[in-house]
Scaffold this motif. Sequence first.
Motif: not given
Length: 246
Positions: A42-43, A45, A135, A137, A139
């Motif tokens: 997951e990112t 972010e 955040q 872009n 992973m």
Amino acid sequence: KARPSLEIPRVLTAADGTDMVTLKGNDGAPHFLRVYSFLKGETVEALGTDFVEGLKVGHFVGKLGKALSGFHHPSAHQNIVWNLLAAENLRHETPCFSDPARRRLVEVAWDIYMRHGQPGLRQQRSQVIHNDLTQANLMADPDHPGGIGGALDFGDATFAPLILDPVISAVKLAEGHSQPIDFCAELFAGFAAEYALDATEVELLFPVMMGRIALTQTIQAWRERHVPDKAGELAGYMDAALGNLE
């Protein structure tokens, strides 16, 4: 190819060997389709910046920079609004700020960058950089907690000073971080361990960070004034970034 172990989206070829196919939509218009490989995880972010460690982020950014150092492309010299070397064009847009206190902080950041960052930045070694290792872009590595497993979205890649990639990551991932200064210092140390920085580049890190914050804040203020439909894309990051300036 320079670093095949780096996790980045790779273009998949169609049965005929091409990397793009044309499909006809329901409206009869042609649509171009390109398929990329899947990156697991997951990112940052989605998980929060406290989920990753500055040192490990720096290592990844440095490895990616080293891998890109030998890459050249005729379209790499694209002229985009996020180009800090052309920032004087946006500096004049600070009247777009509706909040006087926010404008004053950003103008101080602009002044630091224009006096102590931009002149030296123009003289530094340059190459193709990702230019958007934020955040959204990066992973998070599901197999190595605290680390980065890959990077997405090379759409802003451009030929620019090398230090902009670690600067952008430091500025963006420090937004809302519980220990922003320590995080940035660790990120730069991790980057330098993979891709050594000289003394001049190290001296430029702080003023160039100020320039990146000022650039982002000013772009947002301009959007709020002129194209409010696009202002939502960056809005969620503005207060945290401004808090780091304070």
